[in-house]
Design a protein around this motif. Structure first.
Motif, PDB file in Angstrom:
ATOM      1  N   UNK A   1       0.836  -1.215   0.000  1.00 23.28           N
ATOM      2  CA  UNK A   1       0.000   0.000   0.000  1.00 23.28           C
ATOM      3  C   UNK A   1       0.867   1.259   0.000  1.00 23.28           C
ATOM      4  N   UNK A   2       1.982   1.193   0.737  1.00 22.64           N
ATOM      5  CA  UNK A   2       2.896   2.337   0.812  1.00 22.64           C
ATOM      6  C   UNK A   2       3.490   2.641  -0.555  1.00 22.64           C
ATOM      7  N   UNK A   3       3.994   1.597  -1.265  1.00 27.13           N
ATOM      8  CA  UNK A   3       4.646   1.821  -2.568  1.00 27.13           C
ATOM      9  C   UNK A   3       3.658   2.313  -3.620  1.00 27.13           C
ATOM     10  N   UNK A   4       2.425   1.786  -3.528  1.00 27.21           N
ATOM     11  CA  UNK A   4       1.396   2.161  -4.510  1.00 27.21           C
ATOM     12  C   UNK A   4       1.204   3.683  -4.509  1.00 27.21           C
ATOM     13  N   UNK A   5       1.158   4.263  -3.295  1.00 25.51           N
ATOM     14  CA  UNK A   5       0.974   5.716  -3.144  1.00 25.51           C
ATOM     15  C   UNK A   5       2.293   6.446  -3.379  1.00 25.51           C
ATOM     16  N   UNK A   6       3.374   5.918  -2.755  1.00 27.66           N
ATOM     17  CA  UNK A   6       4.674   6.591  -2.816  1.00 27.66           C
ATOM     18  C   UNK A   6       5.206   6.736  -4.229  1.00 27.66           C
ATOM     19  N   UNK A   7       5.122   5.658  -5.025  1.00 26.79           N
ATOM     20  CA  UNK A   7       5.629   5.710  -6.405  1.00 26.79           C
ATOM     21  C   UNK A   7       4.798   6.660  -7.275  1.00 26.79           C
ATOM     22  N   UNK A   8       3.474   6.649  -7.033  1.00 26.94           N
ATOM     23  CA  UNK A   8       2.583   7.559  -7.770  1.00 26.94           C
ATOM     24  C   UNK A   8       2.942   9.012  -7.448  1.00 26.94           C
ATOM     25  N   UNK A   9       3.188   9.278  -6.146  1.00 26.03           N
ATOM     26  CA  UNK A   9       3.577  10.634  -5.721  1.00 26.03           C
ATOM     27  C   UNK A   9       4.906  11.046  -6.340  1.00 26.03           C
ATOM     28  N   UNK A  10       5.818  10.060  -6.429  1.00 28.95           N
ATOM     29  CA  UNK A  10       7.157  10.330  -6.960  1.00 28.95           C
ATOM     30  C   UNK A  10       7.076  10.765  -8.415  1.00 28.95           C
ATOM     31  N   UNK A  11       6.183  10.101  -9.178  1.00 29.64           N
ATOM     32  CA  UNK A  11       6.039  10.482 -10.598  1.00 29.64           C
ATOM     33  C   UNK A  11       5.459  11.889 -10.746  1.00 29.64           C
ATOM     34  N   UNK A  12       4.675  12.316  -9.725  1.00 26.33           N
ATOM     35  CA  UNK A  12       4.094  13.667  -9.771  1.00 26.33           C
ATOM     36  C   UNK A  12       4.940  14.683  -8.993  1.00 26.33           C
ATOM     37  N   UNK A  13       6.099  14.219  -8.460  1.00 25.20           N
ATOM     38  CA  UNK A  13       6.988  15.059  -7.643  1.00 25.20           C
ATOM     39  C   UNK A  13       6.262  15.662  -6.425  1.00 25.20           C
ATOM     40  N   UNK A  14       5.383  14.809  -5.813  1.00 28.96           N
ATOM     41  CA  UNK A  14       4.704  15.223  -4.575  1.00 28.96           C
ATOM     42  C   UNK A  14       5.430  14.557  -3.409  1.00 28.96           C
ATOM     43  N   UNK A  15       6.057  15.371  -2.578  1.00 31.65           N
ATOM     44  CA  UNK A  15       6.893  14.798  -1.525  1.00 31.65           C
ATOM     45  C   UNK A  15       6.191  14.840  -0.171  1.00 31.65           C
ATOM     46  N   UNK A  16       5.532  13.719   0.161  1.00 30.71           N
ATOM     47  CA  UNK A  16       4.959  13.605   1.491  1.00 30.71           C
ATOM     48  C   UNK A  16       5.651  12.449   2.220  1.00 30.71           C
ATOM     49  N   UNK A  17       5.097  12.076   3.360  1.00 26.00           N
ATOM     50  CA  UNK A  17       5.696  11.045   4.201  1.00 26.00           C
ATOM     51  C   UNK A  17       5.896   9.727   3.444  1.00 26.00           C
ATOM     52  N   UNK A  18       4.890   9.309   2.671  1.00 28.13           N
ATOM     53  CA  UNK A  18       4.966   8.021   1.980  1.00 28.13           C
ATOM     54  C   UNK A  18       5.993   8.066   0.855  1.00 28.13           C
ATOM     55  N   UNK A  19       6.154   9.242   0.237  1.00 40.95           N
ATOM     56  CA  UNK A  19       7.172   9.393  -0.810  1.00 40.95           C
ATOM     57  C   UNK A  19       8.558   9.228  -0.190  1.00 40.95           C
ATOM     58  N   UNK A  20       8.785   9.893   0.954  1.00 42.51           N
ATOM     59  CA  UNK A  20      10.081   9.812   1.636  1.00 42.51           C
ATOM     60  C   UNK A  20      10.403   8.361   1.979  1.00 42.51           C
ATOM     61  N   UNK A  21       9.409   7.644   2.499  1.00 39.54           N
ATOM     62  CA  UNK A  21       9.611   6.249   2.900  1.00 39.54           C
ATOM     63  C   UNK A  21       9.917   5.365   1.685  1.00 39.54           C
ATOM     64  N   UNK A  22       9.166   5.582   0.602  1.00 37.45           N
ATOM     65  CA  UNK A  22       9.373   4.793  -0.617  1.00 37.45           C
ATOM     66  C   UNK A  22      10.799   4.976  -1.136  1.00 37.45           C
ATOM     67  N   UNK A  23      11.250   6.230  -1.216  1.00 38.12           N
ATOM     68  CA  UNK A  23      12.617   6.529  -1.679  1.00 38.12           C
ATOM     69  C   UNK A  23      13.636   5.838  -0.768  1.00 38.12           C
ATOM     70  N   UNK A  24      13.422   5.945   0.559  1.00 39.67           N
ATOM     71  CA  UNK A  24      14.353   5.363   1.534  1.00 39.67           C
ATOM     72  C   UNK A  24      14.437   3.844   1.378  1.00 39.67           C
ATOM     73  N   UNK A  25      13.303   3.171   1.188  1.00 38.70           N
ATOM     74  CA  UNK A  25      13.293   1.699   1.104  1.00 38.70           C
ATOM     75  C   UNK A  25      13.907   1.226  -0.214  1.00 38.70           C
ATOM     76  N   UNK A  26      13.539   1.904  -1.316  1.00 36.96           N
ATOM     77  CA  UNK A  26      14.133   1.548  -2.622  1.00 36.96           C
ATOM     78  C   UNK A  26      15.645   1.782  -2.581  1.00 36.96           C
ATOM     79  N   UNK A  27      16.015   2.930  -1.981  1.00 34.53           N
ATOM     80  CA  UNK A  27      17.443   3.252  -1.848  1.00 34.53           C
ATOM     81  C   UNK A  27      18.185   2.191  -1.059  1.00 34.53           C
TER      82      UNK A  27
END
Length: 703
Positions: A127-153
């Motif tokens: 559920x986190x990645x579904x939202x985080x990756x979508x936000x990343x494509x739109x360059x919307x940086x919220x909590x879930x985006x930060x977490x998604x980047x951190x986990x992928x990294x």
């Protein structure tokens, strides 16, 4: 625009950032003109033409369910561990443990171990990645985006185990935060469930069970012993003890008989009652309380406005810091890329503003809900905070410090007029008056069964008295001050008046423009609770307690001395009370004015916090005051101030703790001690401690 306003209740609204995203998604619907989302009350107001399906689609990322306000929500009581997202978290934990066992036995770099950790990451973070990756494509940086980047990294640099730990701890944090917010909102839900959905209605000789939405004003409700009252109304037959603790916070049942008002949600304890419905379901006192509590929880308190503003700049700043930590050492100081990217990811994780953002609203929601259940209606976070900073409390006298049911204690004739006739003349004039002392004269006249005179041309003389014509003679009734302007008061009479005033009695002279024919003395009994309330306020550190009264100086002083007040301002007209409040505010700062919410409306509005008593019986009190004590009970005042102070302290603790823990975690980067799992643990720990600290407000008491 208001014509297209639709209000909805929400289920599944888990976090502040989710609420902001949900609101943003709704704004993007073309037919929507405006939207207001109340996170505390889990409520949504939409202006424009929109369907429930469209709204649920806008909230699909977080599984938000939408219900029209007037539709009863079918709340599924799903145990915490049976919710889908929580099940995923437990499966993720299973693979995480299995992954660490595998890393100890066959090595952490083996393909099997990596696959197990990858499964843990995908299941727990779906559920986190579904939202985080979508936000990343739109360059919307919220909590879930930060977490998604951190986990992928973490996965990219080979830290699969740490990535899985971050996913699990984040999912656990979200689940516990959602659970805690539900607990905080429970206060409103419990209010909503107070009044029954149906009532027994008597029409002619038949009785029907009718849904409250279909009950009309004027219908007769049948309320048997042990049943709850479904609608506000007036008793037309029978008598009983009614427990109205749910509405007014009064612990002792109140005796009700013909002509008395009963409230929806109160409990009929013993007798059989027939009650004529006086308000529609949406206008009942409990409906108004729920509405005002929800509105109050939507209002942003000053501390919350500060936190929101701070978080707005804080999140981008953390992202910049994380980027600099990851790039500068490898580029300019010869650092290893994998090590510094890892540290940058840790900064990203620890920088999540969850605890900070939720630190104020969860405290405000809990405090306002707790107060409402105890019969105190606080109409916004700002009033809660201001009450916590009070320096002075100003009281109206009649009906606030005193019972408000004065009694005639002396009737003295100064002429040939008999005492009975004197009382009859006074009653004839006061029949038209709204002054609290008028009711005492009318009750005494009824008790003594004096002759009834007809008074014409009644005229109230503001702050002084009244006049009217009886049998072609114009009579005046009022304060000695009013008569001094017309005739000379003999020294002997002045001494009698002063003696009575020193006993705390109000003297009203009766006469014509040329002579005084007698006087009445009226005394209002001091409430039994007033002395203990003043003492409790002193214990809370409020030593400036002032009484503002229209009564004379001697009466005011007598009551002030009896109660141990620090100051008494007497002989005040309504506008003088207003000026007195302004003056006290200039001298001491934050001031509360407590009165009945009707006569004292200007003074209540001018005070930092206006507090009305007996809010359950008067719509005016609910409308004009910042805080309404629903029962006619002054004892709730120290509790309200104690709750407000505790809320202020908890908000300060929450903000300090949220920022302090972040700062401490960031300092651990320097020696390289901040691991990814420690970063998410710090973030989750801060969020949980902030929420649990706020929930302590549910237990606030003051004896």
């Amino acid at each position: 625009m208001n014509e297209d306003k639709n209000v909805y209740r929400l289920q599944g609204l888990t976090c502040m950032s989710c609420a902001a995203k949900f609101e943003k998604n709704i704004r993007e619907i073309q037919t929507v003109e405006d939207v207001q989302l109340n996170f505390g009350a889990s409520k949504l107001a939409v202006y424009g033409d929109v369907s429930v399906e469209q709204l649920e689609k806008a909230g699909a990322f977080d599984g938000i369910k939408v219900y029209p306000e007037n539709q009863k929500m079918k709340e599924e009581k799903i145990p915490f561990w049976k919710k889908r997202e929580n099940k995923n978290t437990m499966v993720s934990l299973f693979f995480l443990i299995f992954g660490y066992l595998s890393s100890f036995t066959i090595g952490e770099e083996s393909l099997s171990t990596i696959l197990i950790f990858a499964l843990s990451i995908v299941i727990g973070g779906y559920d986190l990645f579904k939202v985080g990756l979508k936000n990343l494509t739109k360059l919307q940086f919220d909590m879930k985006t930060l977490m998604t980047v951190a986990i992928i990294g973490a996965a990219v640099i080979g830290e699969w185990g740490e990535g899985a730990v971050v996913v699990f701890l984040f999912a656990l944090s979200e689940a516990l935060e959602s659970y805690s917010m539900d607990k905080a909102r429970q206060s409103i839900r419990s209010l909503m469930d107070i009044a029954p959905d149906t009532a027994m209605i008597k029409r002619g000789n038949k009785e029907f069970e009718v849904a409250v939405e279909d009950i009309q004003i004027g219908d007769i409700m049948i309320i048997k012993p042990g049943q709850k009252v479904a609608m506000d109304g007036e008793v037309v037959n029978g008598q009983s003890s009614i427990n109205q603790a749910a509405i007014t916070g009064e612990s002792i049942p109140v005796h009700k008989q013909k002509g008395d008002e009963v409230f929806a949600g109160s409990l009929n304890e013993e007798g059989f009652l027939e009650v004529r419905v006086t308000k529609r379901v949406e206008d009942t006192t409990i409906a108004k309380i729920i509405h005002l509590v929800e509105e109050a929880q939507a209002e942003r308190a000053p501390s919350q406005q500060f936190v929101d503003k701070f978080a707005k700049y804080y999140t981008p700043a953390i992202m910049v810091v994380a980027l600099l930590v990851a790039l500068i050492p490898p580029l300019f100081l010869g650092g290893e890329w994998s090590e510094w990217i890892y540290r940058g990811l840790a900064v990203l994780v620890v920088g999540c503003p969850c605890a900070l953002v939720i630190s104020t609203p969860v405290a405000i929601v809990t405090a306002i809900g707790n107060a409402a259940r105890k019969g105190v209606l606080i109409k916004g976070g700002i009033h809660l905070e201001e009450t916590g900073r009070l320096k002075v409390v100003a009281f109206d006298k009649t009906g606030t410090l005193t019972e408000g049911k004065p009694e005639v204690t002396n009737i003295v004739s100064l002429s040939n007029t008999s005492e009975a006739e004197l009382l009859a003349i006074a009653a004839a004039i006061e029949k038209f008056s709204q002054h609290p002392l008028a009711s005492a004269i009318l009750r005494q006249a009824k008790k003594e069964k004096v002759q009834e005179y007809t008074a014409d041309d009644f005229q109230s003389i503001t702050g002084k008295g009244a006049k009217a014509t009886i049998s072609d003679i114009t009579y005046f009734i009022g304060s000695p001050k009013m008569f001094q302007e017309m005739v000379s008061i003999p020294t002997e009479l002045q001494t009698q008046i002063t003696d009575l005033q020193l006993q705390g009695k109000t003297v009203m002279l009766i006469g014509t423009q040329s002579e005084m024919i007698g006087y009445l003395a009226v005394a209002d009994q001091v409430r039994k609770s007033s002395l203990s309330v003043i003492q409790k306020l002193k214990e809370l550190g409020i030593t400036n307690t002032v009484m503002l009264t229209g009564d004379n100086q001697a009466t005011g002083k007598a009551i002030g001395t009896q109660l141990g007040l620090s100051d008494v301002k007497a002989d005040l007209m309504p506008q003088d009370k207003l000026e007195a409040v302004k003056s006290l505010r200039e001298q001491h700062g934050k001031i509360a004015m407590i009165g009945d919410g009707i006569n004292d409306a200007p003074a209540l509005a001018t005070a930092t916090v206006g507090i009305a008593m007996g809010g359950a019986g008067t719509d005016a009190a609910l409308e004009t005051a910042d805080i309404a004590l629903m029962a006619d009970d002054l004892e709730k005042l120290p509790y309200t101030i104690a709750l407000s102070r505790k809320t202020l302290n908890i908000i300060k603790q929450n903000v300090s703790f949220a920022l302090g823990l972040k700062l401490l975690a960031l300092l651990l980067i320097v020696p390289g001690w901040l691991t990814l799992w420690l970063a998410i643990f710090a973030d989750m720990g801060a969020t949980l401690i902030v929420v649990l600290n706020s929930l302590r407000l549910m237990k606030t008491k003051y004896n």
